[in-house]
Design an enzyme around this catalytic site. Sequence first.
Site, mmCIF file in Angstrom:
data_model
loop_
_atom_site.group_PDB
_atom_site.id
_atom_site.type_symbol
_atom_site.label_atom_id
_atom_site.label_comp_id
_atom_site.label_asym_id
_atom_site.label_seq_id
_atom_site.Cartn_x
_atom_site.Cartn_y
_atom_site.Cartn_z
ATOM 1 N N ASP A 116 0.775 -1.239 0.000
ATOM 2 C CA ASP A 116 0.000 0.000 0.000
ATOM 3 C C ASP A 116 0.809 1.293 0.000
ATOM 4 O O ASP A 116 0.248 2.367 0.225
ATOM 5 C CB ASP A 116 -0.943 0.015 1.212
ATOM 6 C CG ASP A 116 -2.083 -0.976 1.064
ATOM 7 O OD1 ASP A 116 -2.673 -1.010 -0.027
ATOM 8 O OD2 ASP A 116 -2.376 -1.705 2.026
ATOM 9 N N ASP A 175 -6.743 -3.746 -6.013
ATOM 10 C CA ASP A 175 -6.352 -2.465 -5.421
ATOM 11 C C ASP A 175 -4.908 -2.103 -5.740
ATOM 12 O O ASP A 175 -4.546 -0.917 -5.804
ATOM 13 C CB ASP A 175 -6.499 -2.494 -3.895
ATOM 14 C CG ASP A 175 -7.745 -3.181 -3.385
ATOM 15 O OD1 ASP A 175 -8.155 -4.199 -3.978
ATOM 16 O OD2 ASP A 175 -8.300 -2.734 -2.370
#
Length: 396
Positions: A116, A175
């Site tokens: 992330d 994602d």
Amino acid sequence: MILQKIAVATFSFIYVISAAQSDKKKMSKLIRDEFEFADKQYKYLMKSIPPDKMPQSYNASTQKVSTRDITWWCSGFYPGSLWLIYEQTNDPEIKREAERVLRIIEPNKTFTKDHDLGFMMFTSFGNAYRITKDPAYKEIIITSAESLSTRFKPGMQAILSWDKMADFKGPVIIDNMMNLEMLIWAAKNGGNKKTEEIAIAHANTTIKNHFRSDYSSYHVIDYNINTGEVLGKKTFQGYSDSSAWARGQGWALYGYTMMYRFTKDEKYLNQARHIAKFILNNPTLPKDKIPYWDFNDPKIPDVPHDASAAAIIASALLELGQYVKTEEKEEYVYNAQQILVNLSGEQYQAQPGENGGFLLKHSTGGLPLNSEIDVPLIYADYYFLEALKRYKDWYL
């Protein structure tokens, strides 16, 4: 008769031009009003968070802002939103808070425990560098890209999203497309050229394995890390393994549009166009264009919407409109505009001083996990603000 036809045609042309000008005035006012509102709301929000935490959501029942540690995947969205607000308002108080929280999350530049870092460090330091051109911010981005690149697994030609979990051997989630932007940007701005190669490899692997024939995306592809064999096509946050989780479709649309921006590879543009078609033509997409949390939840319409998915989709459509011809461009911009108008309305937008200081209501984080259902979410605000900026920059 000829003169009559000319008169009618002239009137129609003037009417269209006049309507377009009126539409631009309305959107210009809406965007100006939204950033002024955001400026006030975030001054309210900043008073409710501990000095070492990042705001995530708001619990209406306890009337408290929920926060997270800096290594939570959303830690970049608060500073990123502050920079977007400052860019439009030049409010020094907003800038001071943006600079303060950048110092708090800077240690993330060497974080390697999940995928992330793009969310964490490019939405934050990326906007900060774009606006200020402070070379220190640039170096932090390049270091962050190097850290993220360590999660690339050559055997599967993809970046490992999470380390091995009970149900997953080598999970890669859709994602992750969003984190490729930082890798390519860093490579093109003085960083290691290898990070761009990694981003392209990951995007190509994802095209190969993540999409169904209708161009909807699975949430999680589970790989054998060493061989790249697909072990399973599953979900973690969607309704089912075979469903189209709404925010995941937004990540896919945004990710491949962004990949085309950097590479000009037509396969990425075509992928984005196909994904846009799946979203915009989906029979379960509501009239207000704010999708339900999953396109395939059988209980639709009696399920939560996801304003965060809508904001991501709007921002992606506005960029996609930059790369296609007139008629297609008009479709993307019109739909994005409708999303922005509706997110700005009473149903989805907070009242001043309410909602903990967040801008938008009615987002859904992880419904199967019973987490963050029908609440404000910091990333919904971020992509909403980004979409407003993009509309202003590109279409006004």
